[in-house]
Design a protein around this motif. Sequence first.
Motif, PDB file in Angstrom:
ATOM      1  N   GLN A  81       0.893  -1.240  -0.041  1.00 39.13           N
ATOM      2  CA  GLN A  81       0.334  -0.161  -0.425  1.00 39.13           C
ATOM      3  C   GLN A  81       0.924   1.255  -0.245  1.00 39.13           C
ATOM      4  OE1 GLN A  81      -3.711  -0.143   0.052  1.00 39.13           O
ATOM      5  NE2 GLN A  81      -2.693  -2.498  -0.411  1.00 39.13           N
ATOM      6  N   LEU A  84      -8.157   3.747   5.932  1.00 34.01           N
ATOM      7  CA  LEU A  84      -7.485   3.628   4.597  1.00 34.01           C
ATOM      8  C   LEU A  84      -8.269   4.070   4.200  1.00 34.01           C
ATOM      9  CD1 LEU A  84      -4.794   4.278   3.466  1.00 34.01           C
ATOM     10  CD2 LEU A  84      -4.684   1.631   2.474  1.00 34.01           C
ATOM     11  N   ASP A  85      -9.320   2.900   3.772  1.00 32.66           N
ATOM     12  CA  ASP A  85     -10.545   2.988   2.803  1.00 32.66           C
ATOM     13  C   ASP A  85     -10.807   4.666   3.119  1.00 32.66           C
ATOM     14  OD1 ASP A  85     -11.669   1.938   0.601  1.00 32.66           O
ATOM     15  OD2 ASP A  85     -13.195   1.035   1.521  1.00 32.66           O
ATOM     16  N   VAL A 122      -1.914   5.071   9.332  1.00 29.41           N
ATOM     17  CA  VAL A 122      -2.934   3.741   8.941  1.00 29.41           C
ATOM     18  C   VAL A 122      -2.438   2.370   8.669  1.00 29.41           C
ATOM     19  CG1 VAL A 122      -4.843   4.782   9.266  1.00 29.41           C
ATOM     20  CG2 VAL A 122      -3.696   4.560   7.304  1.00 29.41           C
ATOM     21  N   ILE A 123      -1.069   2.622   7.369  1.00 31.98           N
ATOM     22  CA  ILE A 123      -1.094   1.561   6.909  1.00 31.98           C
ATOM     23  C   ILE A 123       0.376   1.037   7.675  1.00 31.98           C
ATOM     24  CG2 ILE A 123       0.779   0.800   4.873  1.00 31.98           C
ATOM     25  CD1 ILE A 123      -0.377   3.383   3.366  1.00 31.98           C
ATOM     26  N   SER A 164      -7.651  -1.120  10.395  1.00 34.12           N
ATOM     27  CA  SER A 164      -6.825   0.420  10.379  1.00 34.12           C
ATOM     28  C   SER A 164      -7.086   0.181   8.472  1.00 34.12           C
ATOM     29  CB  SER A 164      -5.788  -0.407  10.467  1.00 34.12           C
ATOM     30  OG  SER A 164      -5.602  -2.013  10.128  1.00 34.12           O
ATOM     31  N   VAL A 165      -7.657  -0.594   8.002  1.00 35.98           N
ATOM     32  CA  VAL A 165      -7.608  -1.085   6.420  1.00 35.98           C
ATOM     33  C   VAL A 165      -8.966  -0.417   5.788  1.00 35.98           C
ATOM     34  CG1 VAL A 165      -7.989  -2.425   4.844  1.00 35.98           C
ATOM     35  CG2 VAL A 165      -7.028  -3.489   6.352  1.00 35.98           C
ATOM     36  N   ALA A 181      -2.672   8.427   5.750  1.00 35.36           N
ATOM     37  CA  ALA A 181      -2.298   7.374   5.370  1.00 35.36           C
ATOM     38  C   ALA A 181      -1.285   5.966   5.729  1.00 35.36           C
ATOM     39  CB  ALA A 181      -2.054   7.570   3.626  1.00 35.36           C
ATOM     40  N   GLU A 182      -0.112   7.547   5.780  1.00 36.31           N
ATOM     41  CA  GLU A 182       1.230   6.385   6.278  1.00 36.31           C
ATOM     42  C   GLU A 182       0.774   5.470   7.458  1.00 36.31           C
ATOM     43  OE1 GLU A 182       4.533   8.448   5.038  1.00 36.31           O
ATOM     44  OE2 GLU A 182       3.900   8.798   2.523  1.00 36.31           O
ATOM     45  N   TRP A 230       0.498   3.784  -2.086  1.00 42.84           N
ATOM     46  CA  TRP A 230      -0.154   5.547  -1.766  1.00 42.84           C
ATOM     47  C   TRP A 230       0.592   6.134  -0.811  1.00 42.84           C
ATOM     48  CZ3 TRP A 230      -4.117   3.968  -4.741  1.00 42.84           C
ATOM     49  CH2 TRP A 230      -4.466   2.358  -4.291  1.00 42.84           C
TER      50      TRP A 230
END
Length: 578
Positions: A476, A524-525, A504-505, A520-521, A501-502, A480
């Motif tokens: 991911q 990100l969504d 939660v990845i 967490s996904v 985003a980083e 992103w």
Amino acid sequence: MYGEPALSEGFTVLPYANPDAPRAGTIRLAEPGGFDSLKPWVLKGNAAWAVGVHVTETLMYRTLDEPFTLYGLLAQSVDVAPDRGWVEFTLRPEARFSDGTPVTVEDVMWSYETLGTQGHPRYHGAWSKVASMEQTGERSLRITFSEKDRELPMLMGMRPVLKKAQWQGKDFSASSLEAPIGSGPYLVDAVDPGRSITFRRNPDYWGRDLAVNRGRNNLDVIRYDYFGDANAMFEAFKAGEVTVWRELSALKWDRDYNFPLIQRGDAVKAEIPHARPSGIMGLVMNTRNPLFADWRVRQAMIEAFNFRFINATLNGGKDKRITSYFANSDLAMLPGPATGHEAELLQPFAAELPPGTIEGYTLPEGSDRALDRAGLRRSIQLLAEAGWTVRDGVLQNAEGRPFAFEILLNQSGTAMRTASETQQIADIYVQALRNLGMQTRITLLDPAQFVQRTNAFQFDMTWYERALSLSPGNEQLLYWGSAAADQPGSRNWMGMKSPAAEAVIAEMVNSESEADFTSSVRALDRILTAGRYVIPVGYSPVSRLAHAADLRYPVQTTPLYGDWPGFMPELWWQEAEE
């Protein structure tokens, strides 16, 4: 990653493979465009991707039924530290390259370091987290990681293992038509650059009796023919020159399959269900261009895209709208505000996230008429808030700069849409944008030029497709992440740079429970969807494959991922003539 593998030690066959499948026959597949390289592991060149599927192998096998489980392939065993800070692999003593030489620890270590430093950028991220790699025995090696990342042991099991002696001393980063020597079930048999590539099953394949391979790799010959566009590919299937055709249009599936090949029963239609995420597909906006840097402008572009009318026109309204990047799965963001752990992950970044990320975001409904007046009114309002107004019929900013941009398309189409479909979608969209005073041009490029420009992010808007799995992780960041936004060849085409985003990845790859991983996904969504980077189109919850009647696949045991890499042609076979 979580819990225990579904298959116990000593299993004899994968649940979705047919161990009694005959080992014989030929399958002919169609590909758009062409190729000028047999090295799919580097950025340079337009490689025949199938080389990496049929010729080389990895230490572990990724199952199609268990998103978070790998089983041994080249590796006989694997040991992982309690904190997942290191992983140790032991090679099978019988593992061999196609030239009969053993697969060694030296080959593995050379492959990993070379791919991580000279290979495609997709290999660089995980390699940058390796602190050390050392041989620990005649057939074993240990990889120690420099930072906490629970997914890294799995990633290290999925790197292709190449033969060091073949490539050492050569510029590995260069494209090449030299046939790779691999340990996989097939050999490169014949190559007509840009036109076709044929693989032949290796009769001396070392791993044919492994449990993970029983019922797989059944066909003697796999041939890929390359065509200029999807229309030529379809005509080749109708003529019997191609034996499998993946239909992307629900409307055509219902309307256009009454040709003689089907009528005679020489070919049949099959619908294969799946439970994988929708992924994202549509028109991506390049935020490196100041034109699309403002989320209000991007939302205005989404409002102007009348999916309801486009779907009805091109697909009879049969496709479902992609509502988020992980739609069609339990990983998808839920309607309404974020709650629980998901909200906790997003809250520290609340001030910098676009509206709707935490509160909830939905796409506009659109209209059944070509002109979606309500959507265009919302577009005009958003554009005005961002400093764009219409003067003398032209949308322009305070400095008088017109709102002008290019939509870049591949004239050979893509994996999920034909060139004619993307062209029709873009044409309808451009008509709507003219009502806003925008100046938009569509540029068609051949596949090589399209790859070159998208690798260098030289576009304003283009067609974008990104398949997503049920086990998202470090990849991911390549899609992103901020570093990927500046890395040519990365998949971060939108150029997004989001600390949220980083964060939660990082949470995803270090989650110790499946519940935390799912939260967490979903977070990100939300960040991706409410970021408004892509104007999404539709997806199908089934794959539509028309194929020669003597080609078969395990109908009763279709894997969770359905028609996904590793399914066709790997699980297929050809029945002998009666």
